[in-house]
Design an enzyme around this catalytic site. Structure first.
Site, mmCIF file in Angstrom:
data_model
loop_
_atom_site.group_PDB
_atom_site.id
_atom_site.type_symbol
_atom_site.label_atom_id
_atom_site.label_comp_id
_atom_site.label_asym_id
_atom_site.label_seq_id
_atom_site.Cartn_x
_atom_site.Cartn_y
_atom_site.Cartn_z
ATOM 1 N N ASN A 75 -17.105 35.106 -52.230
ATOM 2 C CA ASN A 75 -16.724 34.532 -53.519
ATOM 3 C C ASN A 75 -17.993 33.660 -53.789
ATOM 4 O O ASN A 75 -18.322 32.750 -53.828
ATOM 5 C CB ASN A 75 -16.063 32.686 -52.738
ATOM 6 C CG ASN A 75 -15.709 32.515 -54.351
ATOM 7 O OD1 ASN A 75 -15.729 32.445 -55.540
ATOM 8 N ND2 ASN A 75 -14.724 31.006 -54.247
ATOM 9 N N LYS A 84 -18.059 32.572 -56.983
ATOM 10 C CA LYS A 84 -18.279 31.499 -57.660
ATOM 11 C C LYS A 84 -19.058 31.441 -59.436
ATOM 12 O O LYS A 84 -19.272 32.805 -59.047
ATOM 13 C CB LYS A 84 -19.202 30.042 -57.286
ATOM 14 C CG LYS A 84 -18.390 30.553 -55.440
ATOM 15 C CD LYS A 84 -18.285 28.669 -55.099
ATOM 16 C CE LYS A 84 -17.390 28.934 -54.075
ATOM 17 N NZ LYS A 84 -17.954 27.523 -52.610
ATOM 18 N N HIS A 108 -8.081 28.246 -55.733
ATOM 19 C CA HIS A 108 -9.482 27.669 -54.279
ATOM 20 C C HIS A 108 -9.456 25.897 -55.102
ATOM 21 O O HIS A 108 -8.993 25.665 -56.715
ATOM 22 C CB HIS A 108 -10.504 28.325 -55.973
ATOM 23 C CG HIS A 108 -12.008 28.016 -54.580
ATOM 24 N ND1 HIS A 108 -12.170 27.170 -54.794
ATOM 25 C CD2 HIS A 108 -12.750 28.662 -53.224
ATOM 26 C CE1 HIS A 108 -13.152 26.889 -53.690
ATOM 27 N NE2 HIS A 108 -13.310 27.998 -52.784
ATOM 28 N N GLU A 115 -11.946 24.382 -55.734
ATOM 29 C CA GLU A 115 -12.875 24.133 -57.318
ATOM 30 C C GLU A 115 -11.876 24.401 -58.107
ATOM 31 O O GLU A 115 -11.874 23.378 -59.204
ATOM 32 C CB GLU A 115 -13.878 24.928 -57.422
ATOM 33 C CG GLU A 115 -15.544 24.308 -55.894
ATOM 34 C CD GLU A 115 -15.833 25.751 -55.821
ATOM 35 O OE1 GLU A 115 -15.836 26.560 -56.046
ATOM 36 O OE2 GLU A 115 -16.680 25.077 -54.594
ATOM 37 N N GLU A 166 -9.760 27.036 -46.640
ATOM 38 C CA GLU A 166 -11.117 26.048 -46.927
ATOM 39 C C GLU A 166 -10.636 24.846 -47.200
ATOM 40 O O GLU A 166 -10.502 24.261 -47.685
ATOM 41 C CB GLU A 166 -10.960 27.034 -47.926
ATOM 42 C CG GLU A 166 -11.424 27.739 -48.123
ATOM 43 C CD GLU A 166 -12.465 28.676 -49.335
ATOM 44 O OE1 GLU A 166 -13.259 29.237 -48.980
ATOM 45 O OE2 GLU A 166 -12.431 28.096 -50.034
ATOM 46 N N GLY A 193 -19.017 23.913 -49.071
ATOM 47 C CA GLY A 193 -20.751 23.941 -49.719
ATOM 48 C C GLY A 193 -21.598 22.881 -49.228
ATOM 49 O O GLY A 193 -22.607 22.202 -49.319
ATOM 50 N N SER A 204 -18.546 26.811 -45.496
ATOM 51 C CA SER A 204 -20.508 27.093 -44.630
ATOM 52 C C SER A 204 -19.848 28.281 -43.385
ATOM 53 O O SER A 204 -20.420 28.293 -43.135
ATOM 54 C CB SER A 204 -20.513 25.756 -44.422
ATOM 55 O OG SER A 204 -20.769 24.465 -45.613
#
Ligand code: 13P
Length: 264
Positions: free
Chosen positions: A22, A24, A108, A110, A180, A186, A226
């Site tokens: 991904n 992003k 996701h 985000e 996730e 991250g 991560s």
């Protein structure tokens, strides 16, 4: 033979792993072409499905760069559930299909955090993706606070159940789920392999509740947060983690190729 495969063989279930990058909101079209070409050169005859998910504006460039590669598929990072119309800034499934997109990441964290996605909109997108023969990679995961409150299982169970609401028994095995944990994205704080595997088993349990154990055994559930070249092998050697959804490490061709290679 990777121990993941051995473990699955033990239950006579073969789930082909997926390693998906991904990207992003990173890389321009020309940078996308460069990264795809690097990955293409490094990833050959992988024992898993390999997917790259560039930004929407780079999908065309990525598709051109992927021409001639049977090893790597194209994924998108989002999709709207309406066919077309006055939805400024959204991306249609028709465009994705025309661009040769096979997978689409949906829900996701985000998107949920910054773009107001809810379990309900994720569900609408999942249903539409299935109808249009795009493979959804549905993201679920708890926040750090929820983890500290001890409600991880409840959160992922609810997210999974709502995301799959209305998905037929015949279609569920084509859905990919990505666990996730938000606190691991991250941050460099990876869930331990047993922690991630345990939560993924619970997600599989939620799928079993809705369908059958046999169907749930066929659903691929990835881990994301991560994951990198150093920890991938251990995470991927567990019984229930069927691959990875990789953020930061997918932007470095060698690291990404090493993660793919850790399944060999
Ligand atoms: P990182 O690998 O950068 O933690 O991101 C994970 C992720 O969000 C993939 O979708």
């Amino acid at each position: 033979m990777a121990s993941t495969e051995a473990a699955r063989k033990g239950t006579s279930i073969m789930r082909k792993p997926i390693i998906a990058g991904n990207w992003k909101m990173n890389k321009t079209p020309s940078q996308t072409v460069k990264l795809v070409e690097e990955i293409k050169a490094l990833v050959k005859n992988a024992r898993c499905e390999v997917v790259v998910c560039p930004t929407q504006t780079c999908l065309f460039a990525a598709r051109e760069a992927l021409m001639g590669s049977n090893d790597i598929s194209l994924g998108a990072q989002n999709m709207f559930f309406e066919e077309k119309g006055a939805f400024t800034g959204e991306v249609s499934y028709e465009s994705l299909l025309e661009l040769g997109v096979k997978y689409v990441i949906l829900g996701h964290s985000e998107r949920r955090q910054f773009f107001a996605e809810t379990d309900e909109t994720v569900n609408k997108k999942v249903l539409k993706a299935i109808e249009k023969k795009l493979i959804p990679i549905v993201c679920v995961g708890e926040s750090l606070t929820q983890k500290q409150q001890g409600v991880t299982e409840e959160v992922v169970r609810m997210q999974t159940r709502i995301a799959l609401s209305g998905v037929s028994a015949g279609s569920v095995e084509d859905v990919v789920i990505a666990y996730e944990p938000i606190w691991a994205i991250g941050t460099g704080m990876t869930a331990t392999s047993s922690e991630a595997n345990d939560t993924i088993r619970r997600i599989r349990g939620a799928v079993t509740e809705m369908y059958t154990p046999e169907a749930a055994q066929k659903v691929r559930i990835l881990y994301g947060g991560s994951m990198n070249a150093g920890n991938a092998r251990e995470l991927l050697s567990t019984s229930d983690i069927d691959g990875g959804l990789i953020g930061g490490a997918s932007l470095k061709s060698e690291d990404f190729a090493q993660i793919v290679g850790s399944l060999n």
